[in-house]
Design a protein around this motif. Structure first.
Motif, mmCIF file in Angstrom:
data_model
loop_
_atom_site.group_PDB
_atom_site.id
_atom_site.type_symbol
_atom_site.label_atom_id
_atom_site.label_comp_id
_atom_site.label_asym_id
_atom_site.label_seq_id
_atom_site.Cartn_x
_atom_site.Cartn_y
_atom_site.Cartn_z
ATOM 1 N N LYS A 257 0.809 -1.222 0.000
ATOM 2 C CA LYS A 257 0.000 0.000 0.000
ATOM 3 C C LYS A 257 0.842 1.273 0.000
ATOM 4 N N ARG A 258 2.138 1.130 0.135
ATOM 5 C CA ARG A 258 2.980 2.307 0.386
ATOM 6 C C ARG A 258 3.086 3.255 -0.793
ATOM 7 N N GLU A 259 2.842 2.772 -1.999
ATOM 8 C CA GLU A 259 2.887 3.661 -3.164
ATOM 9 C C GLU A 259 1.722 4.653 -3.148
ATOM 10 N N ARG A 260 0.727 4.395 -2.306
ATOM 11 C CA ARG A 260 -0.425 5.313 -2.185
ATOM 12 C C ARG A 260 -0.278 6.289 -1.021
ATOM 13 N N VAL A 261 0.805 6.198 -0.276
ATOM 14 C CA VAL A 261 1.007 7.069 0.885
ATOM 15 C C VAL A 261 1.509 8.438 0.423
ATOM 16 N N ALA A 262 0.847 9.493 0.884
ATOM 17 C CA ALA A 262 1.200 10.852 0.481
ATOM 18 C C ALA A 262 2.490 11.312 1.148
ATOM 19 N N ALA A 263 3.279 12.058 0.406
ATOM 20 C CA ALA A 263 4.446 12.731 0.973
ATOM 21 C C ALA A 263 3.970 13.932 1.778
ATOM 22 N N LEU A 264 4.856 14.427 2.640
ATOM 23 C CA LEU A 264 4.515 15.591 3.454
ATOM 24 C C LEU A 264 5.490 16.719 3.126
ATOM 25 N N TYR A 265 4.961 17.939 3.062
ATOM 26 C CA TYR A 265 5.761 19.081 2.624
ATOM 27 C C TYR A 265 5.779 20.185 3.682
ATOM 28 N N PHE A 266 6.874 20.931 3.689
ATOM 29 C CA PHE A 266 7.096 21.981 4.678
ATOM 30 C C PHE A 266 7.282 23.308 3.952
ATOM 31 N N LYS A 267 6.628 24.352 4.490
ATOM 32 C CA LYS A 267 6.775 25.679 3.897
ATOM 33 C C LYS A 267 7.304 26.633 4.954
ATOM 34 N N ALA A 268 8.524 27.094 4.788
ATOM 35 C CA ALA A 268 9.103 28.044 5.734
ATOM 36 C C ALA A 268 8.466 29.412 5.529
ATOM 37 N N ASP A 269 8.388 30.192 6.600
ATOM 38 C CA ASP A 269 7.759 31.519 6.524
ATOM 39 C C ASP A 269 8.423 32.410 5.480
ATOM 40 N N SER A 270 9.718 32.295 5.370
ATOM 41 C CA SER A 270 10.470 33.177 4.475
ATOM 42 C C SER A 270 10.521 32.671 3.033
ATOM 43 N N SER A 271 9.903 31.533 2.789
ATOM 44 C CA SER A 271 9.993 30.926 1.455
ATOM 45 C C SER A 271 8.618 30.734 0.854
ATOM 46 N N ASN A 272 8.562 30.793 -0.455
ATOM 47 C CA ASN A 272 7.300 30.533 -1.149
ATOM 48 C C ASN A 272 7.248 29.111 -1.676
ATOM 49 N N SER A 273 8.301 28.338 -1.395
ATOM 50 C CA SER A 273 8.358 26.979 -1.933
ATOM 51 C C SER A 273 8.002 25.958 -0.860
ATOM 52 N N LEU A 274 7.471 24.840 -1.310
ATOM 53 C CA LEU A 274 7.122 23.726 -0.437
ATOM 54 C C LEU A 274 8.189 22.654 -0.582
ATOM 55 N N ASN A 275 8.867 22.367 0.497
ATOM 56 C CA ASN A 275 9.948 21.387 0.482
ATOM 57 C C ASN A 275 9.496 20.080 1.106
ATOM 58 N N ARG A 276 9.889 18.999 0.498
ATOM 59 C CA ARG A 276 9.489 17.676 0.987
ATOM 60 C C ARG A 276 10.198 17.352 2.300
ATOM 61 N N VAL A 277 9.413 16.897 3.269
ATOM 62 C CA VAL A 277 9.979 16.401 4.512
ATOM 63 C C VAL A 277 10.492 14.994 4.233
ATOM 64 N N PRO A 278 11.721 14.655 4.657
ATOM 65 C CA PRO A 278 12.234 13.305 4.365
ATOM 66 C C PRO A 278 11.263 12.214 4.790
ATOM 67 N N ASP A 279 11.044 11.270 3.902
ATOM 68 C CA ASP A 279 10.083 10.192 4.150
ATOM 69 C C ASP A 279 10.391 9.425 5.432
ATOM 70 N N GLU A 280 11.680 9.245 5.722
ATOM 71 C CA GLU A 280 12.037 8.470 6.915
ATOM 72 C C GLU A 280 11.592 9.161 8.195
ATOM 73 N N ARG A 281 11.439 10.476 8.151
ATOM 74 C CA ARG A 281 10.933 11.203 9.324
ATOM 75 C C ARG A 281 9.418 11.081 9.437
ATOM 76 N N VAL A 282 8.746 11.142 8.308
ATOM 77 C CA VAL A 282 7.276 11.141 8.302
ATOM 78 C C VAL A 282 6.696 9.744 8.485
ATOM 79 N N HIS A 283 7.287 8.785 7.805
ATOM 80 C CA HIS A 283 6.664 7.465 7.704
ATOM 81 C C HIS A 283 7.301 6.384 8.576
ATOM 82 N N ALA A 284 8.308 6.758 9.354
ATOM 83 C CA ALA A 284 9.028 5.743 10.144
ATOM 84 C C ALA A 284 8.093 4.943 11.044
ATOM 85 N N ILE A 285 7.134 5.626 11.667
ATOM 86 C CA ILE A 285 6.215 4.925 12.575
ATOM 87 C C ILE A 285 5.347 3.929 11.829
ATOM 88 N N ASN A 286 5.020 4.217 10.573
ATOM 89 C CA ASN A 286 4.048 3.408 9.838
ATOM 90 C C ASN A 286 4.647 2.332 8.956
#
Length: 429
Positions: A257-286
């Motif tokens: 099922k992991r190919e259906r798991v959404a990535a998570l993105y971070f937007k810093a206040d000073s930036s207009n870009s959305l940066n991907r949070v490393p998968d190992e940080r987001v999905h380690a528990i799951n």
């Protein structure tokens, strides 16, 4: 009849038929949608709002599902679940719901309440003796040592359902450092380990003194485990997930099922870009089957799965033939239990709300267009990655919004709620 006149007559007849058909269709839509919150105008508003989130780079992907009066009235998805892999946000996308785990945990606890396993005003220590005789940090002495006083009353089960137990990460007293060193929610810990460590940390406030969002729901999961006599996640699956058909919801996501798991993105206040949070940080528990199954966070789910949970609540405890709770229990959970609390920190930022059992509860309509929109009696919660759901009993409406964005973005919720309910009209809320 001349050929030109004949063609004009045919054209007139066809035009009249088309106009009549369009008028009839518009009338049928109007009659069908009469009295509904989500009419075709609202659907267009929600579509435009979700599209704007993507166009403005507010989020990478967004999906929303709304039911009204027992029927699906809206679904759409825009943008990407995984931008880098080119995977679009879809109905079967699995997202990280963080604190939207909490209402499910509270529901599991309240199934035991219905069985007579406890009363809300019972002391927590009656079932978890390690929480007896708690100490409260009331200040620091001249040498910087913590001043401790006995708690002025026992922590009750009601306290852990409404975040008034006194558990705190107050930095001014050094409780944040102590909690960090205790590593309470280390994934190698069990809930029993967590409770043993937590019970040794002084409270930041006397029980009932202050609403402070935190670890209380993990303590609820521990209590469920003790009362049910089985692992928390097994009991939750047995009494909620399986009966409701929430087969895509859980802590562990199998490889298939992991190919259906959404990535998570971070937007810093000073930036207009959305940066991907490393998968190992987001999905380690799951992506590993850890001993820790927290009650306050950790679940992943699809939007349809979470809607089943929301539909059970708006139906006063029953969904698709499965009864999870009694109507009076759902009402108890959706009732404000905070009238006497001195301070509720940032909770008012979610609108004119109190707090029930693992839900914020709306107690009054917004007074201005700038306040968070909603209806009186609505109950809801959200997640750290800016996900949101609510149950609106007045309109028999349930809504789930899935995005995956850090830091938490209340503006996304404000715009989505405004799209659902329309221009600010306090008399209609």
């Amino acid at each position: 009849m001349k050929p030109k006149l004949k063609l004009k007559k045919i054209y007139f007849i066809l035009s009249s038929l088309i106009a009549f058909s369009a008028c009839k269709q518009a009338t049928e839509i109007k009659e069908t949608e009469q009295g509904l919150v989500i009419d075709h105008v609202a659907k267009n508003r929600v579509d435009s709002t979700l599209q704007s989130f993507i166009a403005d780079s507010t989020v990478v992907g967004a999906s929303a599902l709304i039911f009204e009066k027992g029927k699906e009235v809206y679904f759409n998805a825009y943008g990407y679940a995984d931008r880098e892999a080119g995977v679009p946000m879809a109905r079967n996308t699995i997202v990280t719901i963080y604190s939207m785990t909490k209402p499910i945990t509270g529901t599991a606890l309240m199934t035991l309440y219905e069985k007579g396993a406890f009363q809300l005003e019972d002391s927590l220590s009656a079932y978890a003796p390690e929480f007896a005789d708690m100490q409260v940090a009331t200040g620091l002495d001249e040498s910087g040592e913590m001043i401790l006083d006995p708690a002025n009353r026992a922590i009750t089960i009601a306290d852990i359902t409404r975040h008034t137990a006194g558990f705190s990460n107050r930095s001014d007293l050094g409780l944040d450092k102590i909690s960090g060193e205790a590593d309470l929610l280390n994934m190698e810990n069990t809930l029993t380990d967590m409770a043993a460590r937590l019970s040794k940390i002084p409270l930041g406030y006397h029980p009932g003194q202050r609403w402070e969002y935190g670890i209380s729901v993990d303590v609820q999961a521990y209590l469920v485990e003790k009362l049910a006599g089985k692992p928390f996640h097994e009991y939750m699956k047995e009494v909620i997930l399986d009966p409701l058909g929430m087969s895509e919801t859980g802590y562990f996501v199998p490889e298939g099922k992991r190919e259906r798991v959404a990535a998570l993105y971070f937007k810093a206040d000073s930036s207009n870009s959305l940066n991907r949070v490393p998968d190992e940080r987001v999905h380690a528990i799951n992506f590993n089957d850890w001993p820790m199954k927290p009650g306050g966070w950790g679940l992943k789910a699809t939007i349809d799965d979470y809607m089943k949970f929301a539909q059970m609540l708006v139906n006063e405890g029953t969904y698709n033939g499965a009864t999870i709770l009694k109507p009076e229990t759902v009402k108890l959970m959706a009732t404000n239990h905070l009238p006497a609390v001195e301070d509720s920190l940032w909770l008012p930022g979610k609108g004119r709300v109190g707090f029930g059992i693992d839900f914020a509860v709306r107690t009054a309509p917004p007074k201005t267009a700038e306040e968070m929109n909603g209806t009186v009696g609505e109950f809801f919660w959200d997640g750290a990655a800016s996900t949101l759901f609510w149950v609106d009993p007045k309109n028999e409406l349930t809504a789930v919004l899935f995005v995956q964005k850090f830091p938490f973005d209340g503006t996304v919720h404000k715009k989505f709620r405004d799209a659902v309910y329309g221009p600010f009209r306090p008399e209609n809320l």
